[in-house]
Design an enzyme around this catalytic site. Structure first.
Site, PDB file in Angstrom:
ATOM      1  N   HIS A  84       0.858  -1.188   0.000  1.00  0.00           N
ATOM      2  CA  HIS A  84       0.000   0.000   0.000  1.00  0.00           C
ATOM      3  C   HIS A  84       0.893   1.238   0.000  1.00  0.00           C
ATOM      4  CE1 HIS A  84       0.918  -0.528   4.249  1.00  0.00           C
ATOM      5  NE2 HIS A  84       0.429   0.667   4.528  1.00  0.00           N
ATOM      6  N   HIS A  86       1.372   4.070   1.970  1.00  0.00           N
ATOM      7  CA  HIS A  86       1.821   4.922   3.061  1.00  0.00           C
ATOM      8  C   HIS A  86       3.334   5.116   2.952  1.00  0.00           C
ATOM      9  CE1 HIS A  86      -1.976   4.199   5.688  1.00  0.00           C
ATOM     10  NE2 HIS A  86      -2.107   5.251   4.894  1.00  0.00           N
ATOM     11  N   ASP A  88       5.894   4.931   4.721  1.00  0.00           N
ATOM     12  CA  ASP A  88       6.886   4.003   5.263  1.00  0.00           C
ATOM     13  C   ASP A  88       6.964   2.706   4.451  1.00  0.00           C
ATOM     14  OD1 ASP A  88       4.249   3.643   6.320  1.00  0.00           O
ATOM     15  OD2 ASP A  88       5.012   2.256   7.818  1.00  0.00           O
ATOM     16  N   HIS A  89       6.200   2.625   3.347  1.00  0.00           N
ATOM     17  CA  HIS A  89       6.148   1.395   2.551  1.00  0.00           C
ATOM     18  C   HIS A  89       6.576   1.570   1.092  1.00  0.00           C
ATOM     19  CE1 HIS A  89       3.975  -1.265   5.431  1.00  0.00           C
ATOM     20  NE2 HIS A  89       3.733  -0.088   5.971  1.00  0.00           N
TER      21      HIS A  89
END
Length: 306
Positions: A84, A86, A88-89
């Site tokens: 996904h 976000h 941090d990804h």
């Protein structure tokens, strides 16, 4: 969270910047981005031997990208998969793709789970990569493969509308992103996410029969079904607590958070309020509660119906 998972790596050691071998086909490199929402950091998973799929490349951190490339070594990265969008990804996908030539794969661009109401803002906007566009959009059930691995996209909206898990057929392992984690429950924050979608996705995983879950934060879960059942019960318990909080009068979300999440780190009360709002939004759609002024919003005062 009062759940006791059988964890895969019993004492989770992030070993930032190092490749940790988890199985013949899977290695983990944890980004050095610890925090109240990321635990020890984002787990990037490398799947395969000669040809490698990278799952959740992580934040836009040159040191982490370098650690991924060092872990890849002389192998070839053939796919970069994102659970996904976000921050941090997904942001490291672009520099990793530039370094390897591998395509970026994911469900699609970031989007809210529902249209925003007039004047509503998305409180998770700053946490999302708004300009993410995959080179290839994956549909539920679509397969990406290498010589010794097959990964299947499993649509799991809820935490975000575009959340995917990835099933590694050869090892009966599911990479769960932020949908299921052993260290904490996943935040579900409207309009970025939706509780009705999250619960449906959770029940879908309960019917899969995976042997191992590998989340993007913290340790793996080696006995998935009891843990998933406990996670469902935990969410239903929060829903029941919300209803009980309205049994003797009207309340706001912050008022209920103070009582329902009394054991939670105060730094996470804002996130808890968003998840409780997700429950309220779901209960309102089912006719169980309603906002006093008729407008479903985080700032609303709520009352119980019936």
């Amino acid at each position: 969270m009062a759940l006791s998972p059988l964890v895969f790596d019993r004492v989770f050691e992030p070993r930032h910047g190092e490749a940790v071998r988890l199985s013949p086909l899977v290695a983990r490199v944890t980004a050095n981005n610890p925090g109240p929402f990321t635990f020890h950091g984002t787990n990037t998973f490398l799947v395969g031997t000669r040809e490698i799929a990278v799952i959740d490349p992580g934040p836009d951190d040159p040191a982490h990208v370098a650690a991924i490339l060092a872990a890849v070594g002389t192998a070839t990265v053939t796919a970069i998969l994102v659970t996904h969008t976000h921050r941090d990804h997904s942001p490291a996908a672009k520099p990793l793709a530039a370094a390897t030539g591998a395509p970026i794969l994911g469900e699609g661009p970031h989007r809210p789970a529902r249209p925003l109401d007039l004047g509503e803002i998305n409180p998770m906007d700053a946490s999302s990569e708004g300009d993410f566009v995959p080179d290839r959009a994956l549909r539920d059930g679509e397969v990406v493969a290498g010589p010794d691995w097959t990964l299947e996209a499993v649509a799991t909206p809820g935490h975000t509308a575009n959340h995917l898990c990835y099933a590694l057929h050869q090892e009966e392992t599911l990479f769960t992103g932020d949908h299921v984690m052993a260290w904490s429950t996943s935040i579900v924050a409207p309009p970025d996410g939706a509780m009705v979608d999250y619960m449906a996705s959770l029940r879908r995983l309960m019917g899969r029969g995976d042997r191992l879950l590998l989340p993007a934060h913290g340790a793996g879960i080696a006995d998935p079904l009891p843990f998933l059942e406990g996670l469902e019960a935990h969410r239903l318990g929060r829903e029941a607590a919300l209803l009980a909080g309205l049994s003797d009068g009207e309340r706001t979300i912050p008022e209920m958070v103070a009582a329902i999440y009394a054991e939670l780190d105060p730094r996470l009360h804002g996130a808890a309020a968003l998840s409780l709002f997700a429950h309220a939004e779901d209960l309102a759609a089912r006719g169980r509660i309603a906002p006093v002024d008729g407008r479903v919003a985080l700032s609303a005062r709520w009352r119980r119906l019936g």
